[in-house]
Every structure is written in C-alpha cells, then in structure tokens.
Design a protein around this motif. Structure first.
Motif, PDB file in Angstrom:
ATOM      1  N   GLY A 248       0.800  -1.222   0.000  1.00  0.00           N
ATOM      2  CA  GLY A 248       0.000   0.000   0.000  1.00  0.00           C
ATOM      3  C   GLY A 248       0.828   1.265   0.000  1.00  0.00           C
ATOM      4  O   GLY A 248       0.297   2.372   0.096  1.00  0.00           O
ATOM      5  N   LYS A 249       2.140   1.121  -0.085  1.00  0.00           N
ATOM      6  CA  LYS A 249       3.022   2.289  -0.066  1.00  0.00           C
ATOM      7  C   LYS A 249       3.427   2.671  -1.483  1.00  0.00           C
ATOM      8  O   LYS A 249       3.552   1.814  -2.354  1.00  0.00           O
ATOM      9  CB  LYS A 249       4.298   1.967   0.731  1.00  0.00           C
ATOM     10  N   GLU A 250       3.620   3.962  -1.703  1.00  0.00           N
ATOM     11  CA  GLU A 250       4.205   4.398  -2.968  1.00  0.00           C
ATOM     12  C   GLU A 250       5.150   5.554  -2.675  1.00  0.00           C
ATOM     13  O   GLU A 250       5.032   6.206  -1.638  1.00  0.00           O
ATOM     14  CB  GLU A 250       3.122   4.840  -3.956  1.00  0.00           C
ATOM     15  N   PHE A 251       6.074   5.792  -3.598  1.00  0.00           N
ATOM     16  CA  PHE A 251       6.962   6.923  -3.405  1.00  0.00           C
ATOM     17  C   PHE A 251       6.250   8.204  -3.827  1.00  0.00           C
ATOM     18  O   PHE A 251       5.695   8.291  -4.919  1.00  0.00           O
ATOM     19  CB  PHE A 251       8.247   6.773  -4.213  1.00  0.00           C
ATOM     20  N   ILE A 252       6.248   9.191  -2.939  1.00  0.00           N
ATOM     21  CA  ILE A 252       5.724  10.517  -3.263  1.00  0.00           C
ATOM     22  C   ILE A 252       6.866  11.499  -3.075  1.00  0.00           C
ATOM     23  O   ILE A 252       7.496  11.536  -2.010  1.00  0.00           O
ATOM     24  CB  ILE A 252       4.572  10.914  -2.319  1.00  0.00           C
ATOM     25  N   SER A 253       7.142  12.273  -4.103  1.00  0.00           N
ATOM     26  CA  SER A 253       8.267  13.203  -3.993  1.00  0.00           C
ATOM     27  C   SER A 253       7.850  14.439  -3.209  1.00  0.00           C
ATOM     28  O   SER A 253       6.691  14.855  -3.232  1.00  0.00           O
ATOM     29  CB  SER A 253       8.759  13.612  -5.378  1.00  0.00           C
ATOM     30  N   PHE A 254       8.812  15.033  -2.518  1.00  0.00           N
ATOM     31  CA  PHE A 254       8.562  16.299  -1.819  1.00  0.00           C
ATOM     32  C   PHE A 254       8.101  17.372  -2.798  1.00  0.00           C
ATOM     33  O   PHE A 254       7.241  18.191  -2.490  1.00  0.00           O
ATOM     34  CB  PHE A 254       9.833  16.750  -1.077  1.00  0.00           C
ATOM     35  N   LYS A 255       8.676  17.345  -3.997  1.00  0.00           N
ATOM     36  CA  LYS A 255       8.332  18.396  -4.960  1.00  0.00           C
ATOM     37  C   LYS A 255       6.869  18.320  -5.366  1.00  0.00           C
ATOM     38  O   LYS A 255       6.181  19.333  -5.479  1.00  0.00           O
ATOM     39  CB  LYS A 255       9.229  18.266  -6.195  1.00  0.00           C
ATOM     40  N   ARG A 256       6.415  17.087  -5.577  1.00  0.00           N
ATOM     41  CA  ARG A 256       5.021  16.913  -5.981  1.00  0.00           C
ATOM     42  C   ARG A 256       4.079  17.479  -4.920  1.00  0.00           C
ATOM     43  O   ARG A 256       3.135  18.205  -5.224  1.00  0.00           O
ATOM     44  CB  ARG A 256       4.750  15.423  -6.218  1.00  0.00           C
ATOM     45  N   VAL A 257       4.350  17.132  -3.666  1.00  0.00           N
ATOM     46  CA  VAL A 257       3.509  17.628  -2.574  1.00  0.00           C
ATOM     47  C   VAL A 257       3.588  19.152  -2.505  1.00  0.00           C
ATOM     48  O   VAL A 257       2.565  19.847  -2.418  1.00  0.00           O
ATOM     49  CB  VAL A 257       3.934  16.999  -1.227  1.00  0.00           C
ATOM     50  N   LEU A 258       4.816  19.666  -2.590  1.00  0.00           N
ATOM     51  CA  LEU A 258       5.026  21.124  -2.528  1.00  0.00           C
ATOM     52  C   LEU A 258       4.155  21.852  -3.545  1.00  0.00           C
ATOM     53  O   LEU A 258       3.518  22.863  -3.232  1.00  0.00           O
ATOM     54  CB  LEU A 258       6.504  21.433  -2.776  1.00  0.00           C
ATOM     55  N   PHE A 259       4.111  21.309  -4.756  1.00  0.00           N
ATOM     56  CA  PHE A 259       3.375  22.005  -5.824  1.00  0.00           C
ATOM     57  C   PHE A 259       1.868  21.791  -5.763  1.00  0.00           C
ATOM     58  O   PHE A 259       1.128  22.365  -6.558  1.00  0.00           O
ATOM     59  CB  PHE A 259       3.966  21.655  -7.196  1.00  0.00           C
ATOM     60  N   GLU A 260       1.420  20.984  -4.819  1.00  0.00           N
ATOM     61  CA  GLU A 260      -0.033  20.877  -4.622  1.00  0.00           C
ATOM     62  C   GLU A 260      -0.462  21.706  -3.411  1.00  0.00           C
ATOM     63  O   GLU A 260      -1.636  21.735  -3.068  1.00  0.00           O
ATOM     64  CB  GLU A 260      -0.423  19.404  -4.421  1.00  0.00           C
TER      65      GLU A 260
ATOM     66  N   GLY B 264      -0.152  24.914  -3.122  1.00  0.00           N
ATOM     67  CA  GLY B 264      -0.501  26.292  -3.479  1.00  0.00           C
ATOM     68  C   GLY B 264       0.706  27.188  -3.561  1.00  0.00           C
ATOM     69  O   GLY B 264       1.777  26.892  -3.017  1.00  0.00           O
ATOM     70  N   LYS B 265       0.502  28.287  -4.237  1.00  0.00           N
ATOM     71  CA  LYS B 265       1.570  29.222  -4.581  1.00  0.00           C
ATOM     72  C   LYS B 265       2.335  29.730  -3.345  1.00  0.00           C
ATOM     73  O   LYS B 265       3.541  29.977  -3.409  1.00  0.00           O
ATOM     74  CB  LYS B 265       0.948  30.401  -5.348  1.00  0.00           C
ATOM     75  N   GLU B 266       1.619  29.878  -2.257  1.00  0.00           N
ATOM     76  CA  GLU B 266       2.237  30.357  -1.013  1.00  0.00           C
ATOM     77  C   GLU B 266       3.467  29.513  -0.659  1.00  0.00           C
ATOM     78  O   GLU B 266       4.467  30.019  -0.165  1.00  0.00           O
ATOM     79  CB  GLU B 266       1.185  30.261   0.102  1.00  0.00           C
ATOM     80  N   TYR B 267       3.360  28.202  -0.931  1.00  0.00           N
ATOM     81  CA  TYR B 267       4.486  27.306  -0.660  1.00  0.00           C
ATOM     82  C   TYR B 267       5.314  27.042  -1.918  1.00  0.00           C
ATOM     83  O   TYR B 267       6.535  27.138  -1.907  1.00  0.00           O
ATOM     84  CB  TYR B 267       3.988  25.978  -0.079  1.00  0.00           C
ATOM     85  N   SER B 268       4.622  26.685  -3.008  1.00  0.00           N
ATOM     86  CA  SER B 268       5.348  26.227  -4.196  1.00  0.00           C
ATOM     87  C   SER B 268       6.199  27.338  -4.807  1.00  0.00           C
ATOM     88  O   SER B 268       7.132  27.067  -5.543  1.00  0.00           O
ATOM     89  CB  SER B 268       4.372  25.690  -5.244  1.00  0.00           C
ATOM     90  N   GLY B 269       5.884  28.589  -4.470  1.00  0.00           N
ATOM     91  CA  GLY B 269       6.657  29.694  -5.023  1.00  0.00           C
ATOM     92  C   GLY B 269       7.754  30.190  -4.100  1.00  0.00           C
ATOM     93  O   GLY B 269       8.530  31.068  -4.473  1.00  0.00           O
ATOM     94  N   THR B 270       7.825  29.619  -2.902  1.00  0.00           N
ATOM     95  CA  THR B 270       8.780  30.185  -1.936  1.00  0.00           C
ATOM     96  C   THR B 270       9.718  29.169  -1.287  1.00  0.00           C
ATOM     97  O   THR B 270      10.885  29.485  -1.048  1.00  0.00           O
ATOM     98  CB  THR B 270       8.032  30.893  -0.780  1.00  0.00           C
TER      99      THR B 270
ATOM    100  N   GLU C 127      18.011  18.396  -8.112  1.00  0.00           N
ATOM    101  CA  GLU C 127      17.141  19.410  -8.706  1.00  0.00           C
ATOM    102  C   GLU C 127      16.978  20.516  -7.673  1.00  0.00           C
ATOM    103  O   GLU C 127      16.659  20.250  -6.516  1.00  0.00           O
ATOM    104  CB  GLU C 127      15.771  18.826  -9.061  1.00  0.00           C
ATOM    105  N   LEU C 128      17.214  21.758  -8.101  1.00  0.00           N
ATOM    106  CA  LEU C 128      17.052  22.900  -7.206  1.00  0.00           C
ATOM    107  C   LEU C 128      15.677  23.522  -7.454  1.00  0.00           C
ATOM    108  O   LEU C 128      15.300  23.755  -8.592  1.00  0.00           O
ATOM    109  CB  LEU C 128      18.129  23.955  -7.463  1.00  0.00           C
ATOM    110  N   VAL C 129      14.950  23.779  -6.387  1.00  0.00           N
ATOM    111  CA  VAL C 129      13.610  24.370  -6.504  1.00  0.00           C
ATOM    112  C   VAL C 129      13.594  25.706  -5.763  1.00  0.00           C
ATOM    113  O   VAL C 129      14.034  25.782  -4.607  1.00  0.00           O
ATOM    114  CB  VAL C 129      12.548  23.417  -5.915  1.00  0.00           C
ATOM    115  N   ASN C 130      13.121  26.729  -6.432  1.00  0.00           N
ATOM    116  CA  ASN C 130      12.990  28.085  -5.850  1.00  0.00           C
ATOM    117  C   ASN C 130      14.308  28.690  -5.405  1.00  0.00           C
ATOM    118  O   ASN C 130      14.342  29.514  -4.493  1.00  0.00           O
ATOM    119  CB  ASN C 130      12.028  28.075  -4.643  1.00  0.00           C
ATOM    120  N   MET C 131      15.384  28.261  -6.031  1.00  0.00           N
ATOM    121  CA  MET C 131      16.678  28.802  -5.631  1.00  0.00           C
ATOM    122  C   MET C 131      16.927  30.109  -6.374  1.00  0.00           C
ATOM    123  O   MET C 131      16.647  30.219  -7.562  1.00  0.00           O
ATOM    124  CB  MET C 131      17.769  27.777  -5.962  1.00  0.00           C
TER     125      MET C 131
END
Lengths: 487, 487
Positions: free
Chosen positions: B265-277, B279-285, B310-314
């Motif tokens: 019942g487990k799957e890999f979920i990336s931090f980036k995927r969660v971050l971008f769901e 909302g902009k308040e988080y995914s943009g900062t 991969e660098l995000v929001n750097m």
C-alpha cells in the motif's frame, strides 16, 4: 535558507569570476545561431581554448576502449573479434573489482591493484627510486587530488592565511581552485624570454612579497609547463627543490603532461627522481605531491575522470586526513581507475594491441603553429618543448586596449570575443592564466588533428591581419575602422 | 609544509573519526588472514554494511552495460549480436558527447541532453509538475552535489555557525560530510515505535535545542529513509514542508531510493510533488534540493559515480555559485552521466531490451530478514517499507556494554567486531548513523542475492545466540564466559 547572497559562505563568494565561462557562453551562443540558420562566414565554432583532445577530433587508443567495453559488458570476454590481450587484461581487471563489477564502490583512495600498478610505473620511470602503493592516491581527476591537498593546507586569514606560490602564467583552472580552497595566490613570474623558464630570483622575490600579505606554505610547479610548453632541466628542478627545502615549502608538482615532451634533446625528468639523487638531507625531508592524470596527452581520456597523486615525505597523520577527505567522495569512477591501470601499463611491443601513441602530431603541430604565429605582425610565440599548449603574446593596437577599457573587459578577452564572433575560433585569454602584468596573451591547445590546426591558424590569421590593418600600431598613427562594428 | 597536524585546516581536523573505517580495516585484515591460510569457521567475509549491490553479487542491468560498452568502443555499433535498441541508444548518446567521444569533458553541470532527460523524468514522476533542465545539476555521485550545497551554506562560528537538522538515525556517510563542510549537525529523533516516522514535535524540539548552539538553516530528510526503511506519506511530507516554510529552512531531500518502495500500500511521493499541490504560497517560496543517484536500488551502479540534484525556488545568484563550485570538478564522469540517461529513460515494454527491474528480491529479503531478526532474543526490527537497509535494535547484555566501555569503543562497534572475527559477517554499527542516545543498533543492506542473505542471517544468529548465552540478560544474573576471549 539561501534566499540571498548575503548568507552564503564568504569563501565561496570570493571565488573569482572566470573570463572563460563568459567566452564559453559566447561560443555556445554562436553555435546556436549557426544551428538556427544565421549566416556566418564559417560552418562551426572550433574550440581549442582548453585541453580536450577527443572533442577536437583526436582518436582514443583502441586498446583502452576495448578493455573498458569488455569490463562493462563481460559477455564480450567470449568475443573472439577482440584481440586476446584485450580480453585477458579485461579479465584481470574484473578480478580486482569487488563482485567482479565496475558497478561496485572501491576504496576511497583507489583500487589497491591499480595503486600498485602506478607505484611500479613510477619506479620504472624514475629509474628505480622506490614508490609505494600506500603513497599513491587516486581521485576523480588530478584536480580533485590537488583540491584535497589545498583544503588541508588552508587555514588562517589576513597575513596568516595560507598562500601558494603560483607561476605566472599558470594553468587556467588553477586560480578558481585556489579561491575555492580559500588559499591566497602568490604569483611568481616565469621568464618569457628564456622560453618561460623558472627563475630562482623570481621565486625569492615572490616569497618576500607574499609574506607581507599571507603565509606562503607551498609552491606549485607545472612541468611540462601549462600553458607555456617549457620543460625543466635537471639543474632547474634541483634549484626549485633547494629553494623549497630552505623555505620549508610543500612542493605541489603538476606533472600531468609528463608523457608529452617533444622538444629536441629534451626529456621528462620527474621532481621525485631529482629529489632522490640529492641525498638524504633532501630526499628524507622535502615534502612533495606529484600529480598525474588520465587527461594526459597520450590518453586524452578527460571524460573518464581519473588522476592520481603520489605523496612524498608526508607525515602519516597528514596522510590520514588525505584519506578522510577522499572518503567524502566515497570513491573515484571505476572505469577511470581501470583506464589508469592501462595508462601506466600499456601493451608491450609484440602484444596484439601495440597501437602505441606517437608524439609526431604534437611535435609537428607545435613547430608549425610556432612558426606561423611568429610570422604574424603583433604576435610572438616562444617555442614549446612539451605539454599541449602554445601561449603567444599579443602586441595589441592602442584602439583595442582603449575599447576594452571602455567595455570593462580585459583586452585579451575582447580579442577572443571578436575572434569567436568573426571567425568562429575559440581560444583562451591570457588573463585566465593569471596574467596581471598588463601584457596580453592567447592560449591554444595544439593536441588536435593537423587539419584542424591548419583551419584554426588560417581563420586566426585572417582575423588578426584584419584587426591589425584597421588598428595599426599607435606609432604609425593611422586609424582604421571602428572596432565597435564587430561587437 | 604539512609536517605536523598543528598547521592543518582546523575544519579538516574536526572531521570525526568514522567507526566504519576501523571495521573496514578489520574486515580487510580477516580477509587477508583467510588468504594466508589461517583457519576460520567461514570461507569469506560477507560485507553488507553498506549499499553496494554489485559487490554483494546483484547483477547489473544488461541494457545499461551494453549501451555503455558500445559508447566506449563505437565499433560495436556494427555488432549485430547486440540488440537493436542498445545500438540505437548508444548512437544517440554518442551524438550528445563532444567529438562523439566519452573521453571529452562535458559542461560542469552535466551534458545538456541528459539534464533534459532528467527534467522530463521528474515531470512524468510528479504527474506533470514542471521541471527545467537548467535546475538539474549532475555531479560525480549525489554526495558531491550535497557537498556543494553544504559548502554554500557553511558560514559563521559558535552560535552563528550554520547548522543542519539531521535525522537520528541518518545515512552513515552524512556526519563526516557535515564535518567536512564545516556545518553543525543538529539531530532530530525519528520515532522507532512508529516505524521510524518523522515527528513534527521532534522537529520543533530539535530546532529549539539547535538554536542555542548554532544557526540551523536547513533540514535534511531521507525518504525512503536510510537506514530506517521508513516511507513518508503525503501528510507527513506536507507537515515537514510547512515546518520548513515557517522556520525558513532549506529542504535537503535525499530521495536516492525513490525506486525502491515495496511496503504494501506504499508508494513513493516526492517532496516536490507535494510542494506544488500546496498552493503558490508554498510552491513559489520554499527552497528545496532533491537528490537522486545512479547508486539507486534499481541500477546499483555505484562505481560509475553519478547523481543529480534538482534545485527548486533557488535564487539565480545562488544557482550561479552551485555552477561555480561544480566547475572545480571540471566535469562529472561521462559513463556515469550516460547511465543516468538510461536510468531515467529505460527501455519500454515491447523494446528488445525490456529486462526491467523487479523489486521482488528486495521485498522478499526485507520480509524474511525482519521476521528472522525479530525472532532472535535481544533483537527487534521495525518493518521496512522501502530503501535497501534494515536497522534492528540490539538489547545487549551488560557484560558487553561494560567490556565496550573498558575498551573505549561503542558497544555496537564491539558487537560488529566480534561478529566479523567469529563469523566473517560485516554489518554496520548504529553509532555511525548518528546514534547518541545510548541505544544500540545494527545496519544491514538487504539488496543482496537471497542466498547471501540467508547465509548472513544464519551466521548472525549463530553468533548472536552464542553471545546471548554467554552473556545472559542482567536481570537473570548469570555470568557467561569472558567475552574478552574472542577479542
């Protein structure tokens, strides 16, 4: 967070901006324009600014590639179209990889078998001077090894900051590396009019100047010289060793082009060999690091990333930290390590794969380029005796120098920018080699196919003569067209 | 000179001594004894202390090795015994190498084509969240990438020194890396009784404690957890992101075992995927670095040395320095870079070389080892859901703990030393994973052939039961034979 530069590591912020990356971007831009159909007087950019022989069209040594192909895909051991010595060597190398796979980690300091091969190579090279595998450290390129040593040396700040005596000119990758390690660069001038020889009084002068602003603890020597092509003789090496001994400096000897000495009557002599003929007073005390690389002229396997360093007279406690620091890389690339084994232990005469390297291309190219460049007005080149570069001097018209000031770039960089745009030739700018004397130089790699070199020289001459025509020597007082046109 | 430790870089001197290298030396010593004919109750040392699947006997993926063999020796392009898709892919990859050779340097941040392949892989994985090649940086192993980021963060001293929130337990290579970068380790405790889950209140607690002694600026998360085998769910990841955002911490996400989640019942979920769901308040900062590696479970190509981040929001100004620092390595190993392209872009169903990876071995091994270890007295193991390790707890008899104190080693290290000498099994000691709580753990890699694991478990049980018999639980008050006998 790293939201601004404000909180970044101050040493990292202090890494100087390399003019090379600016020229690289320009070269990429011109290449892209061509791909997009922009009309140019040339079909492609030729880049001989760095030593990257395969990129320039030099062919790899088949034996090396065949052995590595078998190591990667051991089913090829049964492929009889491959020479027997290739398959035997691959089998032997697979035996020294854990689990028989190049996919396994190795010791951080390298595969013991390869370190042993290197030590034996050094002993043969140095006519019997002992070398021990435990003093040989393999890294992902000689630059990584050097970085480890520089990091170990780095300490203090202001006038206690570690300094390294560095030749001017020096390899173009060195200034950035010293910055990154947090070490001060103390330049010593090489003697252009003596073919870029090392001069003892310059060493003393540099050390004296350096001691005012930092704590010089090592001297970097490049032999054969990058980018000068100078090859040191026995006396010169002995002089440098005595100097290092007297001043208690660590000797950092870049000997990566030891396989490419082609000047008449010249041979490569290692610092270690000389050291061990100077008697126990020196051979038992002078600390030395000698670097060699898979990116050497003969192999040119820059992309496989492997090099090694031999430590001489290093305290075991210090050696321990070399090992500790290499541990943070976990291990060096295995294909590169195996290629090192092939480099120091090539097929012998009589073996099926005896496609030995010939220095003919390098020697002929060096001679041809030297003569050609010296025939151009406003250009003078010293004769190279080894290594893979020429480093001619430019005598630039005052218009160019003024224009460069206006544009806030070095004049040699402006020259390279114009050459790139007008003729699609990418050469290195001397300021990247630590030039700070107001003189202007170019750097060109001559380890390229003969026809590539011819093409480069033709394009260079075309540009250079045009430039000289439009910007005649100041004393002739004639003004050409505005060089801004080409920018 | 470097004649004594006195003048060495103080940061380097501060790198902690890893207990692992001591055990490695012991393993090498035992192996040497066997080679010299010393009689032992085992034929060879089995090392499953680290993740090194090929060393342990796991087979590489043929497609990967075949393509690389052709890239090294392009004459094989004409070899029809190799599958067509192998040859086509090799041809394509050779086209993206300068000069058509793996011997050429590449851009310091990696081959543009491979960076693009990686960005496309990330987009597919994250169900469409955008990824850009310019934010992907290839390095000689994910550890090198992480080091570059840590070096950028490093500044200050005393209570202004940069600190990194680090899980306890953490990957065994991490503490040394933090030391080498000059960054303080601020531990946050994972919840053993909840399968080593991340706990929010522990993060707050750690941050508060950390702020007394340093300046915590980043949080390191390993998911799937090394060495815990924990796999974070969506809520847990969201919680960590909110925490990082509120506290303005850089997220350093080690996702190198993203290809090995096998828990039901487990799957890999990336931090980036969660971050971008979120909302902009988080995914943009929220600033984030996500790491992946060729040494992943599926490929196991540790020796080829390649990874990416991969660098995000750097901030672009910061990204510039990432590039500058990678430049001092010149470039990453090309064979590794090409293998990364194969990892993120494997053959598709229907292609001739569709020998896809099966997680069956890993899943079965995890289950088998978990049950076996839990059946042993004085041993308890959490169920792993992903990654390649188990991290069972040892409940050691007081005699062992006292003996360890006497010998001035950690009790878990003493256990591993005895196990190595008596049974030739090399496991990792929990203290290397940052354990400082007085509890004792072992680390074992389960990405090994099933029969190897069986052999390891049998030898381990034999040793462990013997130890438990001679050193019964303190409350039983029975004294066994002196454990010094085996040392």
């Amino acid at each position: 967070m790293m939201s601004s530069l404000q909180h970044l590591n101050p040493t990292v912020k202090g890494i100087r901006e390399s003019a090379h990356s600016g020229l690289q971007s320009l070269a990429a831009h011109v290449t892209q324009e061509i791909a997009q159909g922009v009309q140019k007087p040339f079909k492609e950019v030729i880049d001989i600014s760095s030593g990257d022989p395969h990129k320039a069209g030099m062919k790899p040594i088949s034996f090396v590639r065949q052995v590595l192909a078998v190591c990667l895909h051991p089913e090829l051991l049964g492929n009889k179209t491959l020479p027997l010595d290739v398959r035997l060597r691959a089998q032997r190398l697979l035996e020294v990889c854990d689990g028989g796979s190049v996919g396994s980690y190795t010791d951080s300091s390298g595969i013991p078998h390869v370190r042993q091969s290197i030590a034996e190579f050094i002993m043969r090279r140095d006519v019997g001077v002992h070398s021990h595998a435990k003093d040989v450290f393999i890294s992902a390129g000689s630059q990584r090894g050097l970085m480890v040593i520089l990091k170990l040396l780095a300490s203090g700040e202001g006038d206690t900051q570690t300094g390294v005596l560095t030749p001017r000119p020096c390899p173009h990758t060195l200034p950035t590396l010293l910055d990154d390690a947090g070490v001060a660069l103390v330049p010593y001038q090489l003697m252009e009019d003596r073919g870029w020889a090392v001069d003892l009084s310059e060493l003393h002068h540099a050390l004296k100047c350096g001691r005012g602003g930092c704590n010089p603890r090592a001297i970097y020597i490049s032999n054969p010289g990058t980018p000068t092509g100078h090859v040191q003789d026995w006396e010169s090496i002995e002089e440098v060793i005595r100097f290092a001994a007297a001043e208690r400096l660590l000797l950092l000897v870049d000997e990566v082009y030891q396989d490419s000495v082609y000047g008449q009557g010249k041979e490569f002599i290692s610092f270690k060999r000389v050291l061990f003929e100077m008697g126990k007073e020196y051979s038992g005390t002078v600390q030395m690091v000698s670097l060699h690389s898979l990116s050497s002229a003969c192999m040119g396997e820059c992309g496989l990333r492997a090099g090694y360093m031999e430590l001489v007279n290093m305290d075991p406690e210090v050696t321990h930290f070399v090992d500790t620091m290499l541990c943070t890389d976990i291990s060096s690339p295995v294909t590169g390590q195996l290629a090192l084994d092939l480099m120091v232990n090539p097929p012998r005469p009589g073996d099926p794969s005896n496609d030995t390297y010939t220095q003919a291309t390098l020697s002929q190219n060096a001679q041809q380029a030297h003569e050609f460049l010296n025939d151009l007005p406003g250009m003078s080149s010293q004769q190279a005796k080894g290594g893979i570069y020429l480093y001619p001097r430019l005598h630039l018209p005052s218009e160019i120098i003024e224009k460069a000031k206006e544009l806030e770039v070095e004049a040699c960089v402006l020259y390279c920018q114009m050459l790139l745009k007008e003729e699609g030739v990418f050469l290195g700018a001397g300021c990247q080699n630590g030039e700070t004397t107001g003189k202007h130089y170019l750097r060109l790699c001559i380890l390229v196919p003969a026809d590539t070199l011819e093409e480069v020289l033709a394009r260079l001459a075309s540009f250079h003569l045009r430039l000289m025509d439009m910007c005649p020597y100041p004393d002739r007082g004639v003004k050409g067209r505005d060089i801004g046109d080409t920018l």
